[in-house]
Enzyme design. Structure first.
Site, PDB file in Angstrom:
ATOM      1  N   LYS A  89      52.379 -67.648  54.548  1.00 61.58           N
ATOM      2  CA  LYS A  89      52.298 -67.875  55.976  1.00 61.58           C
ATOM      3  C   LYS A  89      52.334 -69.390  56.269  1.00 61.58           C
ATOM      4  CE  LYS A  89      47.405 -67.857  56.913  1.00 61.58           C
ATOM      5  NZ  LYS A  89      47.227 -69.206  57.147  1.00 61.58           N
TER       6      LYS A  89
ATOM      7  N   LYS B 266      41.380 -60.183  48.164  1.00 62.40           N
ATOM      8  CA  LYS B 266      39.941 -60.300  47.895  1.00 62.40           C
ATOM      9  C   LYS B 266      39.360 -58.923  47.567  1.00 62.40           C
ATOM     10  CE  LYS B 266      39.394 -64.248  51.063  1.00 62.40           C
ATOM     11  NZ  LYS B 266      38.809 -65.408  50.415  1.00 62.40           N
TER      12      LYS B 266
ATOM     13  N   ASP C 115      46.565 -69.262  62.862  1.00 70.85           N
ATOM     14  CA  ASP C 115      46.265 -69.552  61.459  1.00 70.85           C
ATOM     15  C   ASP C 115      45.467 -68.414  60.802  1.00 70.85           C
ATOM     16  OD1 ASP C 115      46.172 -71.267  59.163  1.00 70.85           O
ATOM     17  OD2 ASP C 115      44.130 -71.859  59.677  1.00 70.85           O
TER      18      ASP C 115
ATOM     19  N   HIS D  51      44.820 -62.742  58.763  1.00 72.21           N
ATOM     20  CA  HIS D  51      43.635 -62.241  58.051  1.00 72.21           C
ATOM     21  C   HIS D  51      42.803 -61.271  58.910  1.00 72.21           C
ATOM     22  CE1 HIS D  51      44.880 -65.365  55.444  1.00 72.21           C
ATOM     23  NE2 HIS D  51      44.190 -66.349  55.954  1.00 72.21           N
TER      24      HIS D  51
ATOM     25  N   LYS E 171      36.702 -73.517  62.854  1.00 70.78           N
ATOM     26  CA  LYS E 171      36.384 -74.579  61.897  1.00 70.78           C
ATOM     27  C   LYS E 171      35.097 -75.248  62.356  1.00 70.78           C
ATOM     28  CE  LYS E 171      40.566 -74.471  59.877  1.00 70.78           C
ATOM     29  NZ  LYS E 171      40.730 -73.919  58.535  1.00 70.78           N
TER      30      LYS E 171
HETATM   31  C1  BG6 Z   1      44.000 -69.968  55.221  1.00 69.03           C
HETATM   32  C2  BG6 Z   1      43.997 -70.834  56.459  1.00 69.03           C
HETATM   33  O1  BG6 Z   1      44.858 -68.890  55.394  1.00 69.03           O
HETATM   34  O2  BG6 Z   1      42.690 -69.502  54.952  1.00 69.03           O
HETATM   35  C3  BG6 Z   1      43.022 -71.986  56.305  1.00 69.03           C
HETATM   36  O3  BG6 Z   1      45.293 -71.340  56.687  1.00 69.03           O
HETATM   37  C4  BG6 Z   1      41.660 -71.475  55.893  1.00 69.03           C
HETATM   38  O4  BG6 Z   1      42.938 -72.727  57.512  1.00 69.03           O
HETATM   39  C5  BG6 Z   1      41.769 -70.532  54.688  1.00 69.03           C
HETATM   40  O5  BG6 Z   1      40.841 -72.590  55.576  1.00 69.03           O
HETATM   41  C6  BG6 Z   1      40.430 -69.921  54.357  1.00 69.03           C
HETATM   42  O6  BG6 Z   1      40.524 -69.093  53.238  1.00 69.03           O
HETATM   43  P1  BG6 Z   1      39.222 -68.555  52.503  1.00 69.03           P
HETATM   44  O7  BG6 Z   1      39.749 -67.664  51.420  1.00 69.03           O
HETATM   45  O8  BG6 Z   1      38.492 -69.756  51.995  1.00 69.03           O
HETATM   46  O9  BG6 Z   1      38.424 -67.823  53.527  1.00 69.03           O
END
Ligand code: BG6
Length: 520
Positions: A182, A216, A269, A274, A372
């Protein structure tokens, strides 16, 4: 010796201890090579190279595996080996072993080139042919595009020109696959255009779109929890569920990524990919079987029935972090981050309300939020239940009783919490919320593979269940697009201090229906 090493060693050596028909163990990839475009980027350095080492250490890669890096640097194969080693050391799950590294390093090759350099693709084809003949990678190649989507067409058309695209080399015995990272589009229209671009040279069956959340263990466990048990499914519907909250909070800020992130924002993002996938797994109907096509069919059904609830000005919220405290550290605001584009209205916090128009979920809001620089790093799905229809107690006895909830803790502190009321010992009949916990760490002694290990292995095995299809991606954009359009047309993100749980608007969007966010 670390966990898994015994099995791994046996597997790597083709040890008869390991029965290949034993479905309890992960399958081992067959002969193949993987080409990574953008191999000097962050993703390859931090995730892909360590994951490949861990797969090798677990004995899940074939001993003759080929890994080809493609990038602009003026490197020899040896330079690339040095770079890979530097990024693998200290980032892997398995303890570093010279023997594992040496075996992996033998199959490393580097191709220097820009994406539009036709000669580089000729050299790439020659390198793959050499790997086939010298190491026996058997003409099976996966191409990992860890590159901006704007470069997809250039790369895939050059691969096609070299006869490296399609899903096989024409014999039907050798396979070709493409792996796509992505952001997959900017909205539904651009996602469709990208899907068409890729489909010109790779059939859908050869396309593996990465959503690393699906790699995961805790995300895969959603289906195990729901469909392997009798306990949860009867209450998993609008009859008992009041609402669902899906949260993906990060404590980190954008750091040097502020420039890249500008114009993308938290909703594109994280929510589009997700969180939509988490919603699909939480809300979907039971698949007929665990065949990839059956699971995808159910996810597509539920995404087709999902839409944003309005009025969007009241049911959504967005924000940008300002300076604040993260624990005892003073941290800067978005405006002070390196690469920040002055006047940017890109959100670093997004919250939306969705409804799933099916018989099972009618009237149950699904609240999705991500941000964030929030209070702490946590991803969880909280299924919050209605109150009991009748409470045969004095009102004062249940003052401290909240809603029952099942919380799937995706990360960190992976597990499941059930919250319900219990009598306070020694009281007349005072009822208070208590938690009952399942924790992966306590219940299992095996450590979970990293998401990218599982996903790369599945690409090599040709196992597509954990990769969203073109249709899923397009539907997720279709759900989000009206929200993005409304935000673009009106207003700016609200400020929120780093270390908090987002802007005031996020609280207001819940308060309008008398609900509130969990403080995870
Ligand atoms: C990514 C995003 O897909 O997932 C990032 O682009 C984010 O911005 C990351 O920090 C977080 O991944 P995880 O596995 O640490 O939750």
């Amino acid at each position: 010796m670390q966990i898994g090493d015994a099995v791994a060693g046996a597997a790597a050596a083709g040890n008869p201890l390991r029965d290949p028909r034993d479905k309890r163990l992960p399958r081992i990839a067959g002969p193949a090579s993987l080409v990574i475009f953008g191999v000097t980027g962050d993703l390859a350095r931090k995730k892909l190279l360590p994951a490949l080492y861990d797969l090798a250490a677990a004995g899940l890669l074939p001993p003759n595996f080929g890994l080809v890096g493609f990038a602009r640097r003026d490197w020899s194969d040896e330079d690339f080996r040095g770079f890979a080693l530097e990024n693998i050391r200290g980032r892997t799950r398995h303890r570093f072993s010279e023997a594992v590294w040496d075996r992996l390093a033998e199959g490393l090759r580097f191709i220097r080139g820009t994406f539009d350099d036709a000669d580089a693709y000729t050299r790439l084809r020659a390198a793959l042919e050499e790997l086939d003949s010298q190491r026996g990678t058997c003409g099976n190649h996966a191409f990992y595009l860890a590159i901006p989507p704007s470069a997809f067409r250039t790369v895939t058309s050059h691969l096609a020109a070299q006869g490296l695209a399609g899903d096989s080399d024409g014999t039907g015995e050798r396979w070709r696959r493409v792996v796509i990272e992505k952001p997959f589009g900017h909205d539904e229209a651009t996602a469709r255009a990208l899907n068409r671009t890729v489909a010109e040279v790779f059939p859908e069956s050869a396309v593996f779109r990465i959503d690393h959340y699906l790699g995961k263990e805790t995300v895969q466990n959603i289906l195990a929890m729901r469909f392997a048990n009798q306990l949860f499914e009867p209450v998993w519907s609008a009859h008992y569920v009041d609402h669902v909250q899906i949260t993906m909070a990060e404590d980190i800020g954008l750091g040097g990524r502020a420039g890249y992130y500008d114009g993308i924002g938290a909703a594109r993002d994280v929510i589009q990919n997700h969180l939509m996938q988490l919603l699909a797994l939480t809300a979907m109907e039971e698949p007929v079987g665990f065949d990839p096509a059956e699971i995808r069919a159910e996810k597509i059904k539920v995404l087709s029935a999902t839409r944003a609830t309005g009025p969007l000005a009241e049911t959504t919220a967005r924000g940008q972090y300002t300076a604040g405290w993260q624990g005892s550290n003073r941290v800067c605001g978005l405006g002070e981050e390196e690469g920040f584009v002055a006047g940017s209205i890109t959100e670093t916090f997004a919250a939306i309300t969705l409804e799933v128009d099916t018989r099972r979920w009618a009237g149950v809001p699904f609240y999705l939020r991500t941000g964030k620089r929030l209070g702490r790093r946590v991803t969880e799905i909280a299924v919050v239940f209605r109150r009991a229809p009748h409470l045969p107690f004095d009102a004062t006895m249940t003052e401290e009783l909240g809603h029952n909830a099942i919380v799937l803790r995706i990360q960190p502190d992976e597990g499941i919490t059930m919250r319900f009321g219990s009598k306070v010992p020694g009281s007349g009949m005072q009822v208070r919320d208590v938690n009952m916990d399942f924790s992966y760490g306590q219940s299992f002694t095996v450590s979970s593979p990293e998401a990218y290990e599982r996903l790369i292995l599945d690409v090599l095995l040709g196992e597509p269940s954990l990769f969203p299809t073109d249709r899923e991606v397009e539907l997720s954009w279709r759900i989000l697009d009206p929200v993005l359009a409304a935000w673009e047309a009106d207003g700016t993100p609200e400020p929120y201090p780093a270390g908090s749980w987002g802007p005031a608007g996020a609280e207001a969007m819940m308060a309008r229906t008398g609900r509130e966010w969990r403080r995870p």
